[in-house]
Design a protein around this motif. Structure first.
Motif, PDB file in Angstrom:
ATOM      1  N   ILE A 145      46.739  54.316  39.228  1.00 50.29           N
ATOM      2  CA  ILE A 145      45.850  53.223  38.832  1.00 50.29           C
ATOM      3  C   ILE A 145      46.385  52.529  37.586  1.00 50.29           C
ATOM      4  CG2 ILE A 145      43.522  52.644  38.045  1.00 50.29           C
ATOM      5  CD1 ILE A 145      42.471  54.965  39.712  1.00 50.29           C
ATOM      6  N   VAL A 146      46.577  51.218  37.708  1.00 48.95           N
ATOM      7  CA  VAL A 146      47.038  50.408  36.578  1.00 48.95           C
ATOM      8  C   VAL A 146      45.853  50.034  35.695  1.00 48.95           C
ATOM      9  CG1 VAL A 146      48.169  48.247  35.902  1.00 48.95           C
ATOM     10  CG2 VAL A 146      48.970  49.506  37.919  1.00 48.95           C
ATOM     11  N   GLU A 147      44.743  49.637  36.326  1.00 50.81           N
ATOM     12  CA  GLU A 147      43.547  49.252  35.575  1.00 50.81           C
ATOM     13  C   GLU A 147      42.357  49.177  36.524  1.00 50.81           C
ATOM     14  OE1 GLU A 147      43.559  45.229  34.086  1.00 50.81           O
ATOM     15  OE2 GLU A 147      45.002  44.594  35.610  1.00 50.81           O
ATOM     16  N   THR A 148      41.162  49.250  35.957  1.00 52.40           N
ATOM     17  CA  THR A 148      39.924  49.081  36.709  1.00 52.40           C
ATOM     18  C   THR A 148      38.968  48.222  35.886  1.00 52.40           C
ATOM     19  OG1 THR A 148      38.812  51.015  35.764  1.00 52.40           O
ATOM     20  CG2 THR A 148      40.177  51.384  37.716  1.00 52.40           C
ATOM     21  N   TRP A 149      38.136  47.462  36.583  1.00 55.18           N
ATOM     22  CA  TRP A 149      37.088  46.717  35.885  1.00 55.18           C
ATOM     23  C   TRP A 149      36.019  46.285  36.882  1.00 55.18           C
ATOM     24  CZ3 TRP A 149      41.551  44.280  37.473  1.00 55.18           C
ATOM     25  CH2 TRP A 149      41.414  43.055  38.132  1.00 55.18           C
ATOM     26  N   TYR A 150      34.855  45.947  36.366  1.00 54.57           N
ATOM     27  CA  TYR A 150      33.778  45.381  37.173  1.00 54.57           C
ATOM     28  C   TYR A 150      33.782  43.860  36.997  1.00 54.57           C
ATOM     29  CZ  TYR A 150      31.579  50.034  37.522  1.00 54.57           C
ATOM     30  OH  TYR A 150      31.308  51.356  37.783  1.00 54.57           O
ATOM     31  N   GLY A 151      33.496  43.147  38.089  1.00 53.43           N
ATOM     32  CA  GLY A 151      33.400  41.697  37.986  1.00 53.43           C
ATOM     33  C   GLY A 151      32.871  41.117  39.282  1.00 53.43           C
ATOM     34  N   GLY A 152      32.539  39.834  39.243  1.00 50.55           N
ATOM     35  CA  GLY A 152      32.081  39.208  40.471  1.00 50.55           C
ATOM     36  C   GLY A 152      31.598  37.787  40.295  1.00 50.55           C
ATOM     37  N   VAL A 153      31.685  37.040  41.376  1.00 54.30           N
ATOM     38  CA  VAL A 153      31.097  35.703  41.480  1.00 54.30           C
ATOM     39  C   VAL A 153      30.227  35.721  42.730  1.00 54.30           C
ATOM     40  CG1 VAL A 153      31.530  33.243  41.822  1.00 54.30           C
ATOM     41  CG2 VAL A 153      33.066  34.574  40.381  1.00 54.30           C
ATOM     42  N   GLY A 154      28.934  35.749  42.547  1.00 54.09           N
ATOM     43  CA  GLY A 154      28.040  35.829  43.705  1.00 54.09           C
ATOM     44  C   GLY A 154      27.760  37.266  44.116  1.00 54.09           C
ATOM     45  N   LEU A 155      28.807  38.041  44.390  1.00 55.82           N
ATOM     46  CA  LEU A 155      28.684  39.466  44.691  1.00 55.82           C
ATOM     47  C   LEU A 155      29.542  40.258  43.708  1.00 55.82           C
ATOM     48  CD1 LEU A 155      28.747  39.786  48.597  1.00 55.82           C
ATOM     49  CD2 LEU A 155      26.786  39.989  47.073  1.00 55.82           C
ATOM     50  N   ARG A 156      29.105  41.463  43.391  1.00 57.89           N
ATOM     51  CA  ARG A 156      29.785  42.281  42.382  1.00 57.89           C
ATOM     52  C   ARG A 156      30.712  43.311  43.027  1.00 57.89           C
ATOM     53  NH1 ARG A 156      24.710  43.777  38.372  1.00 57.89           N
ATOM     54  NH2 ARG A 156      24.482  41.717  37.411  1.00 57.89           N
ATOM     55  N   PHE A 157      31.826  43.594  42.317  1.00 55.30           N
ATOM     56  CA  PHE A 157      32.815  44.551  42.814  1.00 55.30           C
ATOM     57  C   PHE A 157      33.356  45.403  41.678  1.00 55.30           C
ATOM     58  CE2 PHE A 157      32.690  41.296  46.000  1.00 55.30           C
ATOM     59  CZ  PHE A 157      32.842  41.977  47.187  1.00 55.30           C
TER      60      PHE A 157
END
Length: 291
Positions: A145-157
């Motif tokens: 894993i290089v990196e992880t984050w939460y984000g989204g436009v309309g739906l979250r991932f």
């Protein structure tokens, strides 16, 4: 007996049996919420779209999107595919304004290619997913894993950038482990993994495990592509006017998808994101429902 026409399409692909499957009911007037949910379960695709007259006559149509288990406020491939189906039937012009749960979505159609545009803001929380928990959930090593984050436009991932394509192909979702992680559900349980050139004009290779689909793999996830290109623009301070990505998804499933994503900015702020791709109409028929 009530009759409803349906259309089957493959979205984000130029070939039959590629991309993401979609069922569209071009005229769903008279169906109850329960019937729409039951039909989505009957088709058993990742999503089905039900087209209704708009609430505002200035708009083109209202679209409701259902997975086999629930209604969604927005999803990328049903929006792109529904626009293409309506255009192919001659029911609409080349620019549509669709009312969805997230608000108004603009879609441009040129031939078999449709591109949706969202002006919803990019959302991201202050906290990050646990690399250890994500690695366990995806059956890979934390070193992959290089990196992880939460984000989204309309739906979250939950976005997970891996070291290379081979690592993406090694992922196997352990949903029990992911659901057991105390913080996994704080913002989103939808896991979207990718590798490649995460930069303007880059091409990525991805897989998506959507909690909204019970953890099943999704062959094309337009809503995630929107969040991903928005995140890239934000990282660059939105200094350029436009950022673009091409995303290959669904390859490991035998349903390759080609997703075009772009983000636009002005005066250092994100203004909109777009996601597009081709749609192939596979077939259709008539549903016979009791009165």
């Amino acid at each position: 007996m009530r009759e409803y026409e349906f259309v089957l399409a493959d979205v984000f692909t130029e070939r039959v049996f590629g991309g993401n499957q979609l069922a569209v009911l071009p005229d769903a007037r008279g169906l109850t919420d329960e019937e729409m949910q039951a039909l989505a379960r009957e088709f058993n695709f990742s999503e089905s779209a039900f087209v209704l007259p708009p609430d505002d006559a200035a708009h083109t149509r209202r679209v409701r999107i259902f997975t086999p288990d629930e209604e969604l406020p927005f999803a990328g491939h049903p929006t792109v595919g529904t626009a293409a189906v309506l255009a192919a039937r001659g029911a609409v012009r080349d620019r549509l304004l669709l009312e969805e749960g997230v608000g108004l979505v603009s879609v441009e159609v040129e031939g078999t290619f449709s591109r949706l545009t969202l002006t919803s803001p990019y959302e991201t929380p202050d906290h990050y997913p646990s690399v250890t928990a994500v690695a366990k959930a995806l059956s890979v090593s934390p070193e992959d894993i290089v990196e992880t984050w939460y984000g989204g436009v309309g739906l979250r991932f939950c976005f997970v950038r891996l070291a290379d394509r081979a690592a993406v192909d090694r992922t196997v979702l352990d949903r029990t482990a992911w659901l057991a992680e105390p913080t996994s559900g704080e913002w989103s349980r939808n896991l979207y993994v990718f590798a490649g050139h995460f930069k303007d004009g880059g091409r990525l290779y991805s897989r998506s495990y959507a909690d909204m689909l019970g953890g099943a793999e999704d062959p094309a996830t337009g809503s995630a592509a929107a969040g991903l290109v928005a995140a890239m623009a934000q990282r660059h301070g939105c200094r350029a006017e436009e950022y673009t990505l091409r995303i290959d998804q669904g390859v490991a499933m035998g349903r390759p998808s080609d997703i075009h994503a772009s983000a636009r900015a002005r005066d250092g702020a994100l203004t909109s994101v777009s996601v597009g791709g081709h749609t192939v109409i596979v077939g259709g028929g008539t549903l016979h429902l009791p009165d």
